[in-house]
Scaffold this motif. Structure first.
Motif, PDB file in Angstrom:
ATOM      1  N   TRP A 158      27.513 -69.324  59.529  1.00 35.52           N
ATOM      2  CA  TRP A 158      27.337 -68.123  58.695  1.00 35.52           C
ATOM      3  C   TRP A 158      26.931 -66.864  59.470  1.00 35.52           C
ATOM      4  N   PRO A 159      26.282 -66.956  60.658  1.00 37.50           N
ATOM      5  CA  PRO A 159      25.810 -65.719  61.309  1.00 37.50           C
ATOM      6  C   PRO A 159      26.892 -64.677  61.571  1.00 37.50           C
ATOM      7  N   SER A 160      28.107 -65.093  61.936  1.00 36.06           N
ATOM      8  CA  SER A 160      29.159 -64.097  62.200  1.00 36.06           C
ATOM      9  C   SER A 160      29.506 -63.332  60.929  1.00 36.06           C
ATOM     10  N   ASN A 161      29.542 -64.039  59.788  1.00 38.39           N
ATOM     11  CA  ASN A 161      29.797 -63.365  58.517  1.00 38.39           C
ATOM     12  C   ASN A 161      28.633 -62.445  58.148  1.00 38.39           C
ATOM     13  N   ALA A 162      27.417 -62.893  58.430  1.00 41.00           N
ATOM     14  CA  ALA A 162      26.239 -62.082  58.122  1.00 41.00           C
ATOM     15  C   ALA A 162      26.240 -60.786  58.940  1.00 41.00           C
ATOM     16  N   LYS A 163      26.633 -60.857  60.200  1.00 43.10           N
ATOM     17  CA  LYS A 163      26.678 -59.660  61.047  1.00 43.10           C
ATOM     18  C   LYS A 163      27.686 -58.645  60.498  1.00 43.10           C
ATOM     19  N   LEU A 164      28.843 -59.149  60.069  1.00 42.04           N
ATOM     20  CA  LEU A 164      29.857 -58.253  59.514  1.00 42.04           C
ATOM     21  C   LEU A 164      29.374 -57.601  58.223  1.00 42.04           C
ATOM     22  N   MET A 165      28.773 -58.420  57.345  1.00 44.63           N
ATOM     23  CA  MET A 165      28.313 -57.897  56.059  1.00 44.63           C
ATOM     24  C   MET A 165      27.150 -56.926  56.257  1.00 44.63           C
ATOM     25  N   ARG A 166      26.286 -57.214  57.198  1.00 44.77           N
ATOM     26  CA  ARG A 166      25.151 -56.316  57.489  1.00 44.77           C
ATOM     27  C   ARG A 166      25.662 -54.954  57.938  1.00 44.77           C
ATOM     28  N   ALA A 167      26.654 -54.956  58.840  1.00 48.09           N
ATOM     29  CA  ALA A 167      27.216 -53.696  59.321  1.00 48.09           C
ATOM     30  C   ALA A 167      27.842 -52.902  58.179  1.00 48.09           C
ATOM     31  N   GLN A 168      28.532 -53.603  57.291  1.00 53.07           N
ATOM     32  CA  GLN A 168      29.138 -52.934  56.140  1.00 53.07           C
ATOM     33  C   GLN A 168      28.066 -52.341  55.223  1.00 53.07           C
ATOM     34  N   ALA A 169      27.000 -53.129  54.992  1.00 55.03           N
ATOM     35  CA  ALA A 169      25.930 -52.672  54.093  1.00 55.03           C
ATOM     36  C   ALA A 169      25.205 -51.464  54.672  1.00 55.03           C
ATOM     37  N   LEU A 170      24.985 -51.457  55.976  1.00 59.32           N
ATOM     38  CA  LEU A 170      24.323 -50.316  56.616  1.00 59.32           C
ATOM     39  C   LEU A 170      25.128 -49.034  56.431  1.00 59.32           C
ATOM     40  N   SER A 171      26.452 -49.171  56.472  1.00 62.47           N
ATOM     41  CA  SER A 171      27.315 -48.008  56.289  1.00 62.47           C
ATOM     42  C   SER A 171      27.396 -47.596  54.817  1.00 62.47           C
ATOM     43  N   LEU A 172      27.577 -48.577  53.940  1.00 63.53           N
ATOM     44  CA  LEU A 172      27.795 -48.279  52.526  1.00 63.53           C
ATOM     45  C   LEU A 172      26.559 -47.704  51.831  1.00 63.53           C
ATOM     46  N   ARG A 173      25.381 -48.086  52.270  1.00 61.61           N
ATOM     47  CA  ARG A 173      24.181 -47.612  51.584  1.00 61.61           C
ATOM     48  C   ARG A 173      23.969 -46.109  51.753  1.00 61.61           C
ATOM     49  N   GLU A 174      24.674 -45.510  52.712  1.00 58.10           N
ATOM     50  CA  GLU A 174      24.571 -44.061  52.916  1.00 58.10           C
ATOM     51  C   GLU A 174      25.669 -43.301  52.173  1.00 58.10           C
ATOM     52  N   ARG A 175      26.572 -44.019  51.512  1.00 55.61           N
ATOM     53  CA  ARG A 175      27.665 -43.359  50.808  1.00 55.61           C
ATOM     54  C   ARG A 175      27.166 -42.639  49.544  1.00 55.61           C
ATOM     55  N   THR A 176      27.936 -41.661  49.126  1.00 56.67           N
ATOM     56  CA  THR A 176      27.550 -40.835  47.978  1.00 56.67           C
ATOM     57  C   THR A 176      27.454 -41.641  46.692  1.00 56.67           C
ATOM     58  N   PHE A 177      28.409 -42.564  46.465  1.00 55.80           N
ATOM     59  CA  PHE A 177      28.413 -43.303  45.201  1.00 55.80           C
ATOM     60  C   PHE A 177      27.203 -44.236  45.093  1.00 55.80           C
ATOM     61  N   VAL A 178      26.698 -44.726  46.234  1.00 58.32           N
ATOM     62  CA  VAL A 178      25.498 -45.564  46.207  1.00 58.32           C
ATOM     63  C   VAL A 178      24.272 -44.713  45.896  1.00 58.32           C
ATOM     64  N   LYS A 179      24.191 -43.549  46.515  1.00 60.74           N
ATOM     65  CA  LYS A 179      23.059 -42.652  46.247  1.00 60.74           C
ATOM     66  C   LYS A 179      23.091 -42.168  44.800  1.00 60.74           C
ATOM     67  N   ALA A 180      24.302 -41.972  44.261  1.00 64.14           N
ATOM     68  CA  ALA A 180      24.426 -41.549  42.865  1.00 64.14           C
ATOM     69  C   ALA A 180      23.941 -42.650  41.926  1.00 64.14           C
ATOM     70  N   ALA A 181      24.276 -43.903  42.261  1.00 68.62           N
ATOM     71  CA  ALA A 181      23.823 -45.031  41.449  1.00 68.62           C
ATOM     72  C   ALA A 181      22.301 -45.154  41.483  1.00 68.62           C
ATOM     73  N   THR A 182      21.719 -44.892  42.645  1.00 65.43           N
ATOM     74  CA  THR A 182      20.257 -44.914  42.769  1.00 65.43           C
ATOM     75  C   THR A 182      19.627 -43.815  41.918  1.00 65.43           C
ATOM     76  N   ALA A 183      20.230 -42.635  41.959  1.00 59.38           N
ATOM     77  CA  ALA A 183      19.710 -41.508  41.179  1.00 59.38           C
ATOM     78  C   ALA A 183      19.810 -41.755  39.679  1.00 59.38           C
ATOM     79  N   MET A 184      20.810 -42.565  39.273  1.00 57.15           N
ATOM     80  CA  MET A 184      20.996 -42.870  37.856  1.00 57.15           C
ATOM     81  C   MET A 184      20.055 -43.969  37.363  1.00 57.15           C
ATOM     82  N   GLY A 185      19.247 -44.514  38.272  1.00 58.02           N
ATOM     83  CA  GLY A 185      18.236 -45.474  37.873  1.00 58.02           C
ATOM     84  C   GLY A 185      18.616 -46.932  37.998  1.00 58.02           C
ATOM     85  N   GLU A 186      19.752 -47.206  38.635  1.00 59.88           N
ATOM     86  CA  GLU A 186      20.142 -48.612  38.813  1.00 59.88           C
ATOM     87  C   GLU A 186      19.223 -49.260  39.853  1.00 59.88           C
TER      88      GLU A 186
END
Length: 276
Positions: A146-174
């Motif tokens: 599983w570690p190779s999959n975890a590394k890939l998913m971690r890298a994706q999550a680090l990038s996606l959490r800075e995206r506008t739609f994620v920040k918008a979801a946070t602002a909406m109270g999710e």
């Protein structure tokens, strides 16, 4: 979508190969001329002798039928171990990358430890301790890859959490849990899918390697077990091990083509390059 598949030859051949393997698995009793679990009187028959297409082994089992039924074992090992590896990697990597902080540091250290360990020898140790049933083999392969999959998913999550739609979801109270499962994982899963598909071929090779060393499940038909049984007859009955080895090579190649093809299709850089 169909045009994309046709244009990518690796993906096309991979999909066609998987379809062929699934047909073999589904219709194994109809394709196999004999029951491979039944011992027969025709011992060590050559290719084509007494109606045996690929000959027989020392117990009189039909090699062609064993190859057909061995496909079931290989696909079972590939799919179940890959599901375990993929699910663990997605969840652990997603949590680490999205939440960051202490969770990310702990997960990163665990991944580094697993990446440094000689995985195959770790699998050997666990199988020796807990038994060599096919279910243990599948679980152990999944838990150690599983570690190779975890590394890939971690890298994706680090990038996606800075995206506008994620920040918008946070602002909406999710909540963070909702954001993780609704936005982060669905949008970051594609590289993991491609990597998991390639991991299926590695799972097949690992199971075959364990069986070749005598650590496979002796109660099932598997290609690795066939090679193990036939290695002492290589000079007198080469067909026992040879055709099982060919089956492994073909199946592993199919999964590699599928995984590489999916990586091409799901890679944004590749898509942009083709559109230029």
């Amino acid at each position: 979508m169909i045009k994309t598949i046709v244009n990518d030859k690796q993906l096309l051949f991979g999909i066609l190969g998987i379809i062929a393997l699934l047909i073999i698995v589904a219709f194994a009793p109809n394709i196999a001329p004999e029951n491979p679990y039944v011992f027969g009187p025709d011992v060590l028959n050559k290719i084509g002798e007494n109606g045996h297409i690929l000959g027989t082994n020392k117990m009189g089992q039909d090699i062609f039928s064993m190859i057909i039924y061995g496909t079931r074992t290989s696909l079972q090992v590939a799919v179940i171990s890959a599901l375990i590896s993929g699910l663990l990697g997605i969840l652990i990597g997603g949590i680490a990358g999205f939440f960051g902080g202490t969770a990310d540091r702990i997960v990163s250290e665990i991944i580094n430890i697993f990446m440094m360990l000689p995985t195959f020898f770790l699998i050997l140790l666990i199988i020796a301790l807990f038994g060599n049933s096919i279910y243990n083999v599948m679980i152990v392969i999944g838990l150690t890859t599983w570690p190779s999959n975890a590394k890939l998913m971690r890298a994706q999550a680090l990038s996606l959490r800075e995206r506008t739609f994620v920040k918008a979801a946070t602002a909406m109270g999710e909540t963070k849990g909702q954001i993780l499962f609704k936005y982060i994982i669905p949008n970051g899963i594609f590289p993991v899918i491609a990597n998991t598909t390639v991991g299926m071929s590695n799972a097949i090779l690992t199971e075959a390697g364990l069986s070749f060393l005598g650590l496979g499940d002796p109660n099932i038909i598997s290609w690795g077990q066939m090679i193990y049984d036939g290695k002492s007859f290589l000079t007198s009955a080469w067909w026992i091990a040879t055709f099982a080895g060919v089956a492994i090579v073909i199946t592993v190649t199919i999964f590699y083509l599928l995984g590489d093809g999916l990586n091409h299709v799901m890679n944004p850089k590749h898509s942009k390059g083709k559109g230029v």
